[in-house]
Design an enzyme around this catalytic site. Structure first.
Site, PDB file in Angstrom:
ATOM      1  N   THR A  29      -6.860   2.676  47.643  1.00 52.20           N
ATOM      2  CA  THR A  29      -7.426   1.322  48.117  1.00 52.20           C
ATOM      3  C   THR A  29      -8.370   1.447  46.903  1.00 52.20           C
ATOM      4  O   THR A  29      -8.720   1.927  46.609  1.00 52.20           O
ATOM      5  CB  THR A  29      -8.458   1.826  49.340  1.00 52.20           C
ATOM      6  OG1 THR A  29      -9.574   0.463  49.587  1.00 52.20           O
ATOM      7  CG2 THR A  29      -9.259   2.846  49.379  1.00 52.20           C
ATOM      8  N   ASP A  30      -8.204  -0.035  47.279  1.00 49.87           N
ATOM      9  CA  ASP A  30      -9.750  -0.717  45.895  1.00 49.87           C
ATOM     10  C   ASP A  30     -11.212   0.135  46.267  1.00 49.87           C
ATOM     11  O   ASP A  30     -11.775  -0.116  44.843  1.00 49.87           O
ATOM     12  CB  ASP A  30      -9.146  -1.933  45.338  1.00 49.87           C
ATOM     13  CG  ASP A  30      -9.355  -3.029  46.758  1.00 49.87           C
ATOM     14  OD1 ASP A  30      -9.537  -2.259  47.754  1.00 49.87           O
ATOM     15  OD2 ASP A  30      -9.547  -4.367  46.733  1.00 49.87           O
ATOM     16  N   GLU A  31     -11.157   0.073  47.168  1.00 53.02           N
ATOM     17  CA  GLU A  31     -12.780   0.669  47.850  1.00 53.02           C
ATOM     18  C   GLU A  31     -12.950   1.546  46.962  1.00 53.02           C
ATOM     19  O   GLU A  31     -14.500   2.430  47.148  1.00 53.02           O
ATOM     20  CB  GLU A  31     -12.941   0.761  49.168  1.00 53.02           C
ATOM     21  CG  GLU A  31     -12.278  -0.988  49.346  1.00 53.02           C
ATOM     22  CD  GLU A  31     -12.309  -0.757  51.250  1.00 53.02           C
ATOM     23  OE1 GLU A  31     -13.651  -0.274  51.543  1.00 53.02           O
ATOM     24  OE2 GLU A  31     -12.293  -1.970  51.928  1.00 53.02           O
ATOM     25  N   TYR A  34     -15.965   5.671  54.635  1.00 51.76           N
ATOM     26  CA  TYR A  34     -14.650   4.852  54.844  1.00 51.76           C
ATOM     27  C   TYR A  34     -14.092   5.329  53.023  1.00 51.76           C
ATOM     28  O   TYR A  34     -13.236   5.634  53.032  1.00 51.76           O
ATOM     29  CB  TYR A  34     -13.667   3.976  55.144  1.00 51.76           C
ATOM     30  CG  TYR A  34     -12.458   2.972  55.034  1.00 51.76           C
ATOM     31  CD1 TYR A  34     -11.946   3.441  55.111  1.00 51.76           C
ATOM     32  CD2 TYR A  34     -12.690   2.314  53.696  1.00 51.76           C
ATOM     33  CE1 TYR A  34     -10.519   3.559  54.866  1.00 51.76           C
ATOM     34  CE2 TYR A  34     -11.065   1.614  53.396  1.00 51.76           C
ATOM     35  CZ  TYR A  34      -9.702   1.922  53.878  1.00 51.76           C
ATOM     36  OH  TYR A  34      -9.253   1.744  53.367  1.00 51.76           O
ATOM     37  N   LYS A  78     -11.738   8.220  51.334  1.00 52.26           N
ATOM     38  CA  LYS A  78     -10.485   7.758  50.308  1.00 52.26           C
ATOM     39  C   LYS A  78     -10.304   8.336  49.150  1.00 52.26           C
ATOM     40  O   LYS A  78      -9.101   8.270  48.984  1.00 52.26           O
ATOM     41  CB  LYS A  78      -9.749   6.330  50.692  1.00 52.26           C
ATOM     42  CG  LYS A  78      -9.770   5.277  51.789  1.00 52.26           C
ATOM     43  CD  LYS A  78      -8.412   6.148  53.044  1.00 52.26           C
ATOM     44  CE  LYS A  78      -7.528   5.398  52.099  1.00 52.26           C
ATOM     45  NZ  LYS A  78      -5.802   6.114  52.724  1.00 52.26           N
TER      46      LYS A  78
HETATM   47  P1  NAD Z   1      -4.212   0.564  60.358  1.00 51.68           P
HETATM   48  O1  NAD Z   1      -5.391   1.159  60.625  1.00 51.68           O
HETATM   49  O2  NAD Z   1      -3.848  -1.086  60.562  1.00 51.68           O
HETATM   50  O3  NAD Z   1      -3.720   1.486  61.101  1.00 51.68           O
HETATM   51  C1  NAD Z   1      -3.863   2.817  60.728  1.00 51.68           C
HETATM   52  C2  NAD Z   1      -2.131   3.960  61.230  1.00 51.68           C
HETATM   53  O4  NAD Z   1      -2.427   4.608  61.387  1.00 51.68           O
HETATM   54  C3  NAD Z   1      -2.124   3.835  62.858  1.00 51.68           C
HETATM   55  O5  NAD Z   1      -1.053   3.331  63.081  1.00 51.68           O
HETATM   56  C4  NAD Z   1      -3.127   5.010  63.438  1.00 51.68           C
HETATM   57  O6  NAD Z   1      -2.661   5.006  64.807  1.00 51.68           O
HETATM   58  C5  NAD Z   1      -2.572   5.618  62.199  1.00 51.68           C
HETATM   59  N1  NAD Z   1      -3.350   7.036  62.589  1.00 51.68           N
HETATM   60  C6  NAD Z   1      -5.208   6.818  62.404  1.00 51.68           C
HETATM   61  N2  NAD Z   1      -5.175   8.467  62.370  1.00 51.68           N
HETATM   62  C7  NAD Z   1      -3.849  10.098  62.645  1.00 51.68           C
HETATM   63  C8  NAD Z   1      -3.750  11.083  62.300  1.00 51.68           C
HETATM   64  N3  NAD Z   1      -4.705  11.336  62.856  1.00 51.68           N
HETATM   65  N4  NAD Z   1      -2.806  11.331  62.593  1.00 51.68           N
HETATM   66  C9  NAD Z   1      -1.626   9.939  62.677  1.00 51.68           C
HETATM   67  N5  NAD Z   1      -1.560   8.709  62.716  1.00 51.68           N
HETATM   68  C10 NAD Z   1      -2.513   8.560  62.157  1.00 51.68           C
HETATM   69  O7  NAD Z   1      -4.490   0.968  59.086  1.00 51.68           O
HETATM   70  P2  NAD Z   1      -4.036  -0.265  57.029  1.00 51.68           P
HETATM   71  O8  NAD Z   1      -4.728  -1.222  57.516  1.00 51.68           O
HETATM   72  O9  NAD Z   1      -2.586  -0.165  58.260  1.00 51.68           O
HETATM   73  O10 NAD Z   1      -3.911   0.782  56.667  1.00 51.68           O
HETATM   74  C11 NAD Z   1      -2.883   1.626  56.269  1.00 51.68           C
HETATM   75  C12 NAD Z   1      -3.189   2.691  54.627  1.00 51.68           C
HETATM   76  O11 NAD Z   1      -3.373   1.196  53.936  1.00 51.68           O
HETATM   77  C13 NAD Z   1      -4.782   3.258  55.182  1.00 51.68           C
HETATM   78  O12 NAD Z   1      -4.421   4.481  54.069  1.00 51.68           O
HETATM   79  C14 NAD Z   1      -5.247   2.451  54.231  1.00 51.68           C
HETATM   80  O13 NAD Z   1      -7.098   3.578  53.931  1.00 51.68           O
HETATM   81  C15 NAD Z   1      -4.931   2.163  52.873  1.00 51.68           C
HETATM   82  N6  NAD Z   1      -5.625   0.776  52.705  1.00 51.68           N
HETATM   83  C16 NAD Z   1      -5.859  -1.159  53.598  1.00 51.68           C
HETATM   84  C17 NAD Z   1      -5.623  -2.182  53.104  1.00 51.68           C
HETATM   85  C18 NAD Z   1      -6.373  -3.230  54.335  1.00 51.68           C
HETATM   86  O14 NAD Z   1      -6.454  -4.132  53.808  1.00 51.68           O
HETATM   87  N7  NAD Z   1      -6.256  -2.646  55.457  1.00 51.68           N
HETATM   88  C19 NAD Z   1      -5.770  -2.254  51.686  1.00 51.68           C
HETATM   89  C20 NAD Z   1      -5.642  -1.409  50.527  1.00 51.68           C
HETATM   90  C21 NAD Z   1      -5.297   0.023  51.389  1.00 51.68           C
HETATM   91  P1  TYD Z   2     -12.475  -6.359  56.319  1.00 51.59           P
HETATM   92  O1  TYD Z   2     -11.838  -7.316  56.853  1.00 51.59           O
HETATM   93  O2  TYD Z   2     -13.506  -5.573  57.643  1.00 51.59           O
HETATM   94  O3  TYD Z   2     -12.228  -5.353  54.853  1.00 51.59           O
HETATM   95  P2  TYD Z   2     -13.359  -4.803  54.077  1.00 51.59           P
HETATM   96  O4  TYD Z   2     -14.680  -4.558  54.235  1.00 51.59           O
HETATM   97  O5  TYD Z   2     -12.109  -3.423  54.128  1.00 51.59           O
HETATM   98  O6  TYD Z   2     -12.904  -5.363  52.738  1.00 51.59           O
HETATM   99  O7  TYD Z   2     -14.351  -7.527  55.680  1.00 51.59           O
HETATM  100  C1  TYD Z   2     -13.338  -8.311  54.733  1.00 51.59           C
HETATM  101  C2  TYD Z   2     -14.740  -8.986  54.127  1.00 51.59           C
HETATM  102  O8  TYD Z   2     -15.040  -9.676  54.974  1.00 51.59           O
HETATM  103  C3  TYD Z   2     -16.105  -8.107  53.891  1.00 51.59           C
HETATM  104  O9  TYD Z   2     -16.571  -8.238  52.916  1.00 51.59           O
HETATM  105  C4  TYD Z   2     -16.581  -7.746  55.116  1.00 51.59           C
HETATM  106  C5  TYD Z   2     -16.273  -9.281  55.563  1.00 51.59           C
HETATM  107  N1  TYD Z   2     -17.025  -9.604  57.063  1.00 51.59           N
HETATM  108  C6  TYD Z   2     -17.085 -10.403  58.105  1.00 51.59           C
HETATM  109  O10 TYD Z   2     -18.066 -11.629  57.083  1.00 51.59           O
HETATM  110  N2  TYD Z   2     -17.484 -10.371  59.277  1.00 51.59           N
HETATM  111  C7  TYD Z   2     -16.542  -9.659  59.272  1.00 51.59           C
HETATM  112  O11 TYD Z   2     -16.918 -10.174  61.122  1.00 51.59           O
HETATM  113  C8  TYD Z   2     -16.115  -8.828  59.383  1.00 51.59           C
HETATM  114  C9  TYD Z   2     -14.972  -7.536  59.999  1.00 51.59           C
HETATM  115  C10 TYD Z   2     -15.952  -9.136  57.780  1.00 51.59           C
END
Ligand code: NAD
Ligand code: TYD
Length: 338
Positions: A125-127, A153, A157
């Site tokens: 992630t960019d975070e 978090y 990562k």
């Molecule tokens: P999500 O929370 O929707 O899904 C995570 C999945 O992982 C779920 O299906 C969960 O059951 C599974 N899981 C959790 N713990 C597990 C374990 N111990 N063993 C096996 N499976 C397990 O997450 P997402 O938003 O789809 O993110 C997927 C990946 O992408 C993550 O690694 C996250 O850090 C990364 N990512 C997410 C975003 C975003 O905006 N959502 C952006 C950049 C990177």
């Molecule tokens: P989020 O979707 O949790 O992603 P991330 O924290 O990984 O960027 O949140 C996106 C942005 O929205 C973040 O700046 C926090 C803000 N946010 C709110 O303002 N209200 C909310 O209820 C949530 C869940 C997030």
């Protein structure tokens, strides 16, 4: 070839399974997922009976579960989506994040070494870069930006990324890492900003905006994330990191207003609430490397991607309502109060 897709029952992993199973009928995709609160088999329903798809329930941090799946299938590639992924939950309960995101990655990579896997791809992630100041719009994260994570978090990562690079250098494991900006699109769990706002706006409920709403995120449609990972896994160089993003920076308040406009709902639903502790100000990706070296380009602008995403959330009420179980309601109460 056999691909192990960990976390494939979640948002991005699920979208990747849909994409890859369709695009590569000659390859076999084994989704390995612990089915935590965020994992949902309904997401996989459209591909569950495809001949090149198999679901296996298991935990990446459990060495026995991992060994069993590697023993049963001859795994050539691993794409690790599995993670605890919500910043607010990591603030409430950091321990689980360290276990799943760091130790789980280690357990998977150990299995890759034992089974001589061709490639381990870590979805990051960019975070990991921390945040950028709001008053310097010229600054973007590149792959060389120092790591400076701020939440439990993002620390988990970052640690996993460093461990993957250590496995590459120390054991010669073929590793790639992708760091993507915030995603949105179908099948996103409604604890994240965009699906949460859509769901609450549809019910005319107050829309919680943290702090002053001016924090900036760089939004990428999940389909573009999938094509980027595909490009890295097939063409990326071992030991390399690739940033993924599409220059779609938006202040949170503007994202919320855009969704209200699409739904034709009033801005009076917006409610400013207590800020997230340690809230990162701004994320913004420089995707030059993946564009120039791998020829990847996103197809969605935010304006183009948000309309079908809102529509998906309207058309798939059953998927969303089935998720809003006891666990979800408990978290919502803990996070937002009654
Ligand atoms: P999500 O929370 O929707 O899904 C995570 C999945 O992982 C779920 O299906 C969960 O059951 C599974 N899981 C959790 N713990 C597990 C374990 N111990 N063993 C096996 N499976 C397990 O997450 P997402 O938003 O789809 O993110 C997927 C990946 O992408 C993550 O690694 C996250 O850090 C990364 N990512 C997410 C975003 C975003 O905006 N959502 C952006 C950049 C990177
Ligand atoms: P989020 O979707 O949790 O992603 P991330 O924290 O990984 O960027 O949140 C996106 C942005 O929205 C973040 O700046 C926090 C803000 N946010 C709110 O303002 N209200 C909310 O209820 C949530 C869940 C997030």
């Amino acid at each position: 070839m056999n691909f192990l897709i960990t976390g494939g029952a979640g948002f991005i992993g699920g979208n990747y399974c849909h994409y890859a199973v369709e695009k590569y009928p000659q390859h076999h995709f084994i989704c390995f997922d612990a089915l935590t609160y965020a994992g949902n088999l309904e997401t996989l329903e459209p591909i569950m009976n495809k001949p090149n798809f198999t679901f296996v329930k298991g935990d990446i941090s459990n060495a026995e579960d991992v060994e069993n799946v590697f023993g049963k299938f001859d795994i050539h590639y691993v794409i690790n989506f599995a993670a605890e992924s919500h910043v607010d939950r990591s603030i409430l309960d950091p321990g689980l994040f360290l276990k799943t995101n760091i130790l789980g990655t280690q357990v998977l990579m150990d299995a890759c070494i034992r089974h001589k896997t061709i490639r381990f791809h870590q979805v990051s992630t960019d975070e990991v870069y921390g945040d950028l100041p709001l008053d310097r719009p010229d600054l973007l994260f590149t792959e060389k930006t120092p790591l400076n994570p701020s939440s439990p978090y993002s620390v988990s990562k970052t640690s996993a990324d460093l461990l993957a690079l250590a496995y590459h250098r120390t054991y010669g494991l073929n590793v790639t890492i992708s760091r993507c900006s915030n995603n949105y699109g179908p099948y996103q769990f409604p604890e994240k900003l965009i699906p949460l706002i859509i769901d609450r706006a549809l019910h005319n409920k107050p829309l919680p905006v943290y702090g002053n709403g001016l924090n900036v995120r760089d939004w990428l449609h999940v389909y573009d994330h999938c094509t980027a990972i595909d490009a890295i896994v097939t063409k990326g160089k071992t030991g390399e990191i690739y940033n993924i993003g599409g220059h779609n920076e938006r202040a949170n308040i503007d994202v919320v207003k855009t969704i209200l406009d699409v739904l034709d709902k009033p801005y009076s639903l917006i409610e400013y609430v207590k800020d997230r502790p340690g809230h990162d100000a701004r994320y913004a990706m420089d995707p030059t490397k993946i564009r120039t070296e791998l020829g990847w380009d996103p197809v969605y602008t935010f304006e183009k991607g948000i309309v079908p995403t809102v529509q998906w959330n309207i058309d798939n009420r059953k998927w969303i309502e089935n998720i809003q179980s006891g666990e979800y309601l408990n978290f919502m109460r803990r996070q937002y109060g009654d």
